[in-house]
Write a protein that holds these residues in place. Structure first.
Motif, PDB file in Angstrom:
ATOM      1  N   GLN A 123      64.613  -8.303   2.822  1.00  0.00           N
ATOM      2  CA  GLN A 123      63.855  -9.230   3.676  1.00  0.00           C
ATOM      3  C   GLN A 123      62.413  -9.426   3.187  1.00  0.00           C
ATOM      4  O   GLN A 123      61.691 -10.261   3.708  1.00  0.00           O
ATOM      5  N   GLU A 124      62.014  -8.661   2.168  1.00  0.00           N
ATOM      6  CA  GLU A 124      60.617  -8.671   1.729  1.00  0.00           C
ATOM      7  C   GLU A 124      60.118 -10.069   1.379  1.00  0.00           C
ATOM      8  O   GLU A 124      59.084 -10.515   1.874  1.00  0.00           O
ATOM      9  N   THR A 126      53.514 -13.122  14.509  1.00  0.00           N
ATOM     10  CA  THR A 126      54.176 -13.115  13.211  1.00  0.00           C
ATOM     11  C   THR A 126      54.522 -11.694  12.787  1.00  0.00           C
ATOM     12  O   THR A 126      54.268 -10.733  13.502  1.00  0.00           O
ATOM     13  N   TYR A 127      55.109 -11.608  11.616  1.00  0.00           N
ATOM     14  CA  TYR A 127      55.514 -10.318  11.065  1.00  0.00           C
ATOM     15  C   TYR A 127      54.297  -9.522  10.619  1.00  0.00           C
ATOM     16  O   TYR A 127      53.253 -10.072  10.306  1.00  0.00           O
ATOM     17  N   SER A 128      54.484  -8.225  10.549  1.00  0.00           N
ATOM     18  CA  SER A 128      53.510  -7.357   9.912  1.00  0.00           C
ATOM     19  C   SER A 128      53.851  -7.287   8.436  1.00  0.00           C
ATOM     20  O   SER A 128      55.017  -7.428   8.056  1.00  0.00           O
ATOM     21  N   ASP A 184      56.566  -5.045   7.699  1.00  0.00           N
ATOM     22  CA  ASP A 184      57.952  -5.496   7.911  1.00  0.00           C
ATOM     23  C   ASP A 184      58.606  -5.968   6.616  1.00  0.00           C
ATOM     24  O   ASP A 184      59.814  -6.156   6.568  1.00  0.00           O
ATOM     25  N   ALA A 185      57.786  -6.182   5.598  1.00  0.00           N
ATOM     26  CA  ALA A 185      58.294  -6.699   4.323  1.00  0.00           C
ATOM     27  C   ALA A 185      58.874  -5.557   3.493  1.00  0.00           C
ATOM     28  O   ALA A 185      58.169  -4.893   2.745  1.00  0.00           O
ATOM     29  N   THR A 191      56.999 -16.214   4.751  1.00  0.00           N
ATOM     30  CA  THR A 191      56.709 -16.706   6.106  1.00  0.00           C
ATOM     31  C   THR A 191      55.241 -16.479   6.458  1.00  0.00           C
ATOM     32  O   THR A 191      54.554 -17.390   6.928  1.00  0.00           O
ATOM     33  N   ILE A 192      54.742 -15.270   6.213  1.00  0.00           N
ATOM     34  CA  ILE A 192      53.330 -14.968   6.496  1.00  0.00           C
ATOM     35  C   ILE A 192      52.435 -15.873   5.653  1.00  0.00           C
ATOM     36  O   ILE A 192      51.452 -16.433   6.152  1.00  0.00           O
ATOM     37  N   VAL A 251      59.878 -12.410   4.531  1.00  0.00           N
ATOM     38  CA  VAL A 251      58.761 -12.051   5.409  1.00  0.00           C
ATOM     39  C   VAL A 251      57.437 -12.465   4.770  1.00  0.00           C
ATOM     40  O   VAL A 251      56.594 -13.104   5.414  1.00  0.00           O
TER      41      VAL A 251
END
Length: 190
Positions: A163-164, A153-155, A158-159, A170-171, A167
């Motif tokens: 896109q914040e 998954t994202y870190s 990455d947010a 999603t997390i 992301v």
């Protein structure tokens, strides 16, 4: 007659290389590691809770340390998903705070996975995912060791920008699903 060796996914690290390694010995090897030019730098993670069913791995220690902005965001996401801290072992790919040489650290992370043997390893960010799959697909699951799966998954890092929210949402959804699955597993074993 040679026995077939068991390897960690695409890394081709024979299981025999890490068998018998005690948790305290692994911690010592991380603390006294000389694999790169960052060897004398701060190694901030305490590496405890080795009975955890869930491992969360950031690229850097700040991704999982709750006194950093990323760690605070991670703690908020975990709280919103009702993930119990007692179920989690936190680690990072890079063991030294100032390091950027992931290739020299990944054997430590693999050793941690083999010692803790969580049910699931949540890999936060593409570089962490690549330790277990050379071409990871974010949002996917992969078996990385017998009875150990990874969620790529994202870190939290990455947010940013527009896109914040995507992301973080999603997390959050992935953490909620993981927390629900852990609760269900505990109910079945009780």
């Amino acid at each position: 007659m040679e026995e077939d060796q068991i390897f960690i996914n695409e890394l081709q690290v024979p299981e025999i290389c890490l068998q018998g390694l005690a948790h305290e010995r692994l911690k010592e090897s991380i603390l006294h590691c000389q694999a790169c030019s960052s060897a004398k730098l701060t190694k901030p993670l305490t590496l405890h809770n080795n009975e955890a069913s869930l491992m969360i791995v950031g690229e850097r220690a700040d991704d999982v340390l709750f006194d950093s902005p990323q760690g605070k965001q991670l703690a908020n996401l975990m709280a919103a998903a009702n993930l119990d801290m007692k179920d989690v072992y936190f680690s990072s790919l890079l063991k030294c705070r100032e390091s950027s040489e992931a290739a020299n650290c990944q054997h430590h992370l693999i050793g941690e996975v083999m010692l803790v043997r969580p049910k699931l390893v949540i890999c936060l960010g593409y570089n962490v995912c690549q330790v277990f799959d050379l071409q990871p697909d974010l949002g996917s699951y992969c078996m990385i060791y017998p009875n150990v799966h990874a969620l790529f998954t994202y870190s939290v890092s990455d947010a940013s920008g527009n896109q914040e929210l995507i992301v973080l949402r999603t997390i959050q959804e992935q953490f909620s699903y993981v927390a629900q699955t852990i609760r269900h597993m505990k109910q079945q074993s009780a």
